[in-house]
Design a protein around this motif. Structure first.
Motif, short mmCIF file in Angstrom:
data_model
loop_
_atom_site.label_atom_id
_atom_site.label_comp_id
_atom_site.label_asym_id
_atom_site.label_seq_id
_atom_site.Cartn_x
_atom_site.Cartn_y
_atom_site.Cartn_z
N ALA A 107 4.31 6.59 6.98
CA ALA A 107 4.95 5.36 6.88
C ALA A 107 4.63 4.90 5.20
N ILE A 108 3.40 4.76 5.03
CA ILE A 108 2.78 4.28 3.85
C ILE A 108 3.02 5.38 2.58
N THR A 109 3.13 6.59 3.21
CA THR A 109 3.51 7.42 2.12
C THR A 109 4.77 7.58 1.56
N VAL A 110 5.73 7.29 2.56
CA VAL A 110 7.31 7.38 1.98
C VAL A 110 7.71 5.87 1.99
N ASN A 111 6.95 4.93 1.93
CA ASN A 111 7.30 3.42 1.93
C ASN A 111 8.49 3.10 2.86
N THR A 112 8.14 3.10 4.28
CA THR A 112 8.94 2.61 5.41
C THR A 112 8.14 2.22 6.42
N ARG B 205 1.59 18.63 -9.78
CA ARG B 205 3.11 18.98 -9.17
C ARG B 205 3.19 18.29 -8.17
N SER B 206 2.10 18.08 -7.12
CA SER B 206 2.35 17.36 -5.80
C SER B 206 2.64 16.06 -6.00
N ALA B 207 2.29 15.15 -7.12
CA ALA B 207 2.64 13.71 -7.40
C ALA B 207 4.18 13.74 -7.81
N SER B 208 4.45 14.75 -8.58
CA SER B 208 5.79 14.91 -9.01
C SER B 208 6.77 14.96 -7.89
N SER B 209 6.33 15.78 -6.58
CA SER B 209 7.16 15.84 -5.54
C SER B 209 7.16 14.61 -4.64
N TYR B 210 5.98 13.98 -4.59
CA TYR B 210 5.98 12.44 -4.17
C TYR B 210 6.80 11.64 -4.66
N ARG B 211 6.93 11.48 -6.04
CA ARG B 211 7.74 10.44 -6.80
C ARG B 211 9.25 10.99 -6.30
N ALA B 212 9.74 12.22 -6.40
CA ALA B 212 10.84 12.73 -5.99
C ALA B 212 11.20 12.14 -4.84
N ILE B 213 10.49 12.04 -3.54
CA ILE B 213 10.58 11.68 -2.19
C ILE B 213 11.01 10.36 -2.20
N GLU C 169 0.86 -1.08 -0.02
CA GLU C 169 -0.16 0.11 0.06
C GLU C 169 0.85 1.36 0.09
N VAL C 170 0.48 2.20 -0.69
CA VAL C 170 1.21 3.52 -1.10
C VAL C 170 0.43 4.64 -0.52
N GLY C 171 0.61 5.33 0.27
CA GLY C 171 -0.09 6.65 0.35
C GLY C 171 0.29 7.62 -0.53
N LEU C 172 -0.88 8.22 -0.98
CA LEU C 172 -0.80 9.39 -1.79
C LEU C 172 -1.18 10.77 -1.03
N LEU D 158 8.98 14.72 3.42
CA LEU D 158 7.60 14.94 3.64
C LEU D 158 7.27 15.86 4.53
N LEU D 159 7.84 15.90 5.67
CA LEU D 159 7.43 16.83 6.60
C LEU D 159 7.62 18.33 6.17
N ASN D 160 8.75 18.39 5.51
CA ASN D 160 9.20 19.62 5.22
C ASN D 160 8.26 20.17 3.97
N GLN D 161 7.43 19.15 3.19
CA GLN D 161 6.60 19.61 2.17
C GLN D 161 5.26 19.88 3.02
N PHE D 162 5.10 19.22 3.86
CA PHE D 162 3.75 19.40 4.61
C PHE D 162 3.67 20.94 5.38
N ALA D 163 5.09 21.41 5.93
CA ALA D 163 5.16 22.44 6.44
C ALA D 163 4.58 23.90 5.90
N LYS D 164 3.75 24.60 6.63
CA LYS D 164 3.29 25.72 6.11
C LYS D 164 3.56 26.87 7.30
N THR D 165 3.60 28.32 6.76
CA THR D 165 3.51 29.26 7.64
C THR D 165 2.20 29.66 8.01
N VAL D 166 2.09 30.05 9.23
CA VAL D 166 0.54 30.29 9.79
C VAL D 166 0.78 31.80 10.02
N PRO D 167 -0.42 32.58 10.42
CA PRO D 167 -0.31 33.73 10.57
C PRO D 167 0.36 34.15 12.07
N GLY D 168 1.08 35.03 12.00
CA GLY D 168 2.06 34.94 13.22
C GLY D 168 3.51 34.49 12.89
#
Length: 245
Positions: free
Chosen positions: A193-198, A147-155, A81-84, A168-178
């Motif tokens: 784990a299933i997203t990054v195959n580990t 674009r997101s799928a391309s990033s996942y393939r690169a990861i 199983e591979v998470g998208l 993956l965490l770096n890709q998820f990280a976003k700046t919020v107000p403040g």
């Protein structure tokens, strides 16, 4: 404009009202068009671990995530199983089969108890073709997914499992107000784990490496990135991804 529907998937039947103009795809759509949608929309509650739609199934509706969280998943040729991508409230999905009429390209599973709305294909096509604003947003959404799928393939192509987790965490990280950088609604370790195959254990160790280095900090359901530059370095530099011996 609202879309009420009787909900019978819970122990007590209750009335649920959806404010369609609060859904990003539909914001600014005419009241007449929303009224047509409201008459056709169906609601469904799904429990955690339940498949909302299955790969190969008929693409008979456009779906919206109203509450909870979902994840698109696929299977490799050897059955892994591979998470998208993850789907959160306000997101829509299932648009590919709506457009081309072909079977579903992935399975979508609820990772939390969720409420979804389903718009039959004929109504979804009418909405897309007759509402330029919706068509434009749909095209931008599809471009973003590519674009997101391309990033996942690169990861997934990174040899180090630790570095894949960091990326993956770096890709998820976003700046919020403040100005704070966070990973909101932090995925579970199994979802990562299933997203990054580990393995889940490897994800746990990788996150603890970041915590020990003072790069991230856990805060209930989110991860606070205290040092975004160091997280980026760990995600892109193989030597930075190796845990201390």
């Amino acid at each position: 404009m609202t879309a009420p529907a009787d909900q019978t998937a819970t122990p007590e039947s209750r009335q649920i009202t959806v404010h369609l103009d609060k859904i990003p795809l539909l914001k600014g759509v005419s009241a007449q068009r929303l009224a047509q949608m409201a008459a056709a929309l169906q609601l469904r509650t799904v429990g955690r671990g339940t498949a909302v739609l299955s790969k190969g199934g008929a693409g008979d509706c456009l779906l919206f995530c109203l509450t909870g969280r979902l994840q698109a998943v696929d299977l490799t040729e050897d059955g892994r199983e591979v998470g998208l991508n993850f789907l959160t409230p306000g997101n829509f999905f299932g648009e590919l089969s709506i457009i081309d009429g072909l079977p579903r390209s992935a399975t979508v599973v609820a990772t939390e108890d969720s409420l979804i709305a389903m718009l039959p294909r004929e109504h979804a096509l009418d909405l897309i073709y007759q509402t330029p604003l919706v068509a434009e947003r749909l095209l931008k959404h599809m471009a973003s997914n590519i674009r997101s799928a391309s990033s996942y393939r690169a990861i997934l192509g990174v040899p180090s499992a630790f570095q894949r987790v960091f990326a993956l965490l770096n890709q998820f990280a976003k700046t919020v107000p403040g100005g704070l950088v966070v990973v909101e609604r932090m995925p579970t370790q199994q979802e990562i784990a299933i997203t990054v195959n580990t393995s889940r254990e490897t994800v746990s160790r990788a996150i603890h490496v970041l915590i020990d280095r003072g790069i991230v900090e856990k805060d209930l359901r989110r991860l606070i990135v205290r040092n975004p530059a160091e997280l980026h370095k760990a995600a892109t530099n193989p030597t930075e991804a190796e845990p201390s011996r």
